[in-house]
Design a protein around this motif. Structure first.
Motif, PDB file in Angstrom:
ATOM      1  N   SER A  47      -3.093  -0.361   5.333  1.00 55.13           N
ATOM      2  CA  SER A  47      -3.350   1.115   5.210  1.00 55.13           C
ATOM      3  C   SER A  47      -4.617   1.684   3.851  1.00 55.13           C
ATOM      4  CB  SER A  47      -2.431   2.553   5.885  1.00 55.13           C
ATOM      5  OG  SER A  47      -2.406   1.951   7.040  1.00 55.13           O
ATOM      6  N   ASP A  48      -3.532   1.594   2.766  1.00 54.54           N
ATOM      7  CA  ASP A  48      -4.205   2.137   1.775  1.00 54.54           C
ATOM      8  C   ASP A  48      -5.821   1.772   1.453  1.00 54.54           C
ATOM      9  OD1 ASP A  48      -2.493   3.945   1.203  1.00 54.54           O
ATOM     10  OD2 ASP A  48      -0.810   2.866   0.150  1.00 54.54           O
ATOM     11  N   VAL A  49      -5.802   0.304   1.163  1.00 53.61           N
ATOM     12  CA  VAL A  49      -6.915  -0.472   0.829  1.00 53.61           C
ATOM     13  C   VAL A  49      -7.901   0.105   2.159  1.00 53.61           C
ATOM     14  CG1 VAL A  49      -7.628  -2.650   0.479  1.00 53.61           C
ATOM     15  CG2 VAL A  49      -5.582  -2.012   0.001  1.00 53.61           C
ATOM     16  N   ARG A  50      -7.956   0.052   3.125  1.00 51.50           N
ATOM     17  CA  ARG A  50      -8.761   0.073   3.930  1.00 51.50           C
ATOM     18  C   ARG A  50      -9.434   1.266   3.866  1.00 51.50           C
ATOM     19  NH1 ARG A  50      -6.649   1.535  10.566  1.00 51.50           N
ATOM     20  NH2 ARG A  50      -9.578   2.075  11.294  1.00 51.50           N
ATOM     21  N   SER A  51      -8.620   2.402   3.750  1.00 53.55           N
ATOM     22  CA  SER A  51      -9.177   3.661   3.139  1.00 53.55           C
ATOM     23  C   SER A  51     -10.487   3.450   2.374  1.00 53.55           C
ATOM     24  CB  SER A  51      -8.317   4.961   2.464  1.00 53.55           C
ATOM     25  OG  SER A  51      -7.990   4.262   1.200  1.00 53.55           O
ATOM     26  N   VAL A  52     -10.440   2.343   0.925  1.00 50.24           N
ATOM     27  CA  VAL A  52     -11.660   2.258   0.040  1.00 50.24           C
ATOM     28  C   VAL A  52     -12.624   1.401   0.292  1.00 50.24           C
ATOM     29  CG1 VAL A  52     -11.471   0.820  -1.747  1.00 50.24           C
ATOM     30  CG2 VAL A  52      -9.032   2.147  -1.837  1.00 50.24           C
ATOM     31  N   ILE A  53     -11.775   0.776   1.232  1.00 46.69           N
ATOM     32  CA  ILE A  53     -12.885  -0.844   1.714  1.00 46.69           C
ATOM     33  C   ILE A  53     -13.706  -0.449   2.665  1.00 46.69           C
ATOM     34  CG2 ILE A  53     -11.825  -2.535   0.221  1.00 46.69           C
ATOM     35  CD1 ILE A  53     -11.094  -3.783   2.693  1.00 46.69           C
ATOM     36  N   GLU A  54     -13.627   0.565   3.491  1.00 45.19           N
ATOM     37  CA  GLU A  54     -14.625   1.035   4.877  1.00 45.19           C
ATOM     38  C   GLU A  54     -15.677   1.390   4.680  1.00 45.19           C
ATOM     39  OE1 GLU A  54     -12.007   2.963   8.715  1.00 45.19           O
ATOM     40  OE2 GLU A  54     -11.677   4.184   6.984  1.00 45.19           O
TER      41      GLU A  54
END
Length: 248
Positions: A47-54
């Protein structure tokens, strides 16, 4: 023409801060028109990485998926949970899962099916050990691993999947299959699938995984049946990973 794919497998590495920084560095090196690039992140940081790569070209993947839909399976992570975290891909049958945690061909096939039920693209990892290669069992091992999935899911399921050939003897060892060795197995996998569906064989992405680095990526990716790479250690450095991606 097949779309290439370069996928990083971060394995059990990095803190939250390091994972966010790595994702940010990779995204910073991509251009808006880029495609066919992904990272497989530890469950707790998805979820953390998702917030960066969306809204960027970088797609999100998980390193495993449960072989059950839901229920009393302590410690497992379901495909529905991964979908909820924004995963596009999930690795199934990585050699480290097979070797260290006893994932069988049948459980790998079940994981493959669970991923597809949630619209996640399974990345089926196949490959032989050094002992199996020395005994000329490479193709027999590949057959067994592929057939388990085809028998459970059907040949048509491969149309929405990726295959990664990983010679176990080349993972994390610094050894790499030669360009010709890798191409030989990739060609065999494609021909094996073509026996059941030429259309799927022509379209399916087959990646090479096994100590791919910036200095050997271009030659490997130039092989006609190698469509990209599943990158381990080199994916933990943004510059190295991007260099490999630009080698396509």
């Amino acid at each position: 023409m097949r779309q290439s794919l370069v996928m990083g497998n971060w394995k059990m590495n990095g803190s939250r801060a390091e994972s966010l920084a790595l994702a940010q560095s990779i995204v910073a090196g991509l251009e808006s028109g880029d495609q066919g690039v992904a990272v497989c992140v530890p469950f707790v940081y998805l979820s953390d990485v998702r917030s960066v790569i969306e809204s960027t070209p970088l797609a999100l993947g998980a390193q495993n998926v449960a072989d059950q839909e839901k229920g009393a399976y302590t410690g497992e992570v379901s495909a529905a949970m991964l979908k909820d975290c924004g995963c596009t891909y999930a690795l199934v049958g990585h050699s480290e899962r097979r070797s260290y945690y006893g994932d069988s061909d049948q459980s790998v096939a079940a994981r493959f099916c669970q991923a597809q039920k949630q619209g996640i693209i399974p990345v089926l990892c196949v490959g032989e050990t050094l002992e199996e290669r020395e005994q000329d069992k490479t193709f027999a091992v590949i057959d067994k691993q592929l057939d388990a999935v085809i028998d459970m899911a059907g040949i048509d399921a491969l149309a929405n999947s990726v295959i990664a050939y990983e010679p176990v003897w080349a993972i994390g060892t610094g050894k790499t299959a030669s360009d010709d060795q890798a191409q030989e197995v990739h060609k065999y996998i494609r021909q094996r699938i073509a026996e059941k569906s030429q259309e799927i064989a022509d379209k399916i992405q087959i990646l090479y995984g096994g100590s791919v680095k910036p200095d050997n990526a271009k030659a490997l990716f130039a092989m006609p049946d190698i469509d990209g790479g599943l990158i381990g250690g080199a994916s933990l450095d943004a510059d190295s990973f991007l260099s490999i991606y630009r080698s396509i």
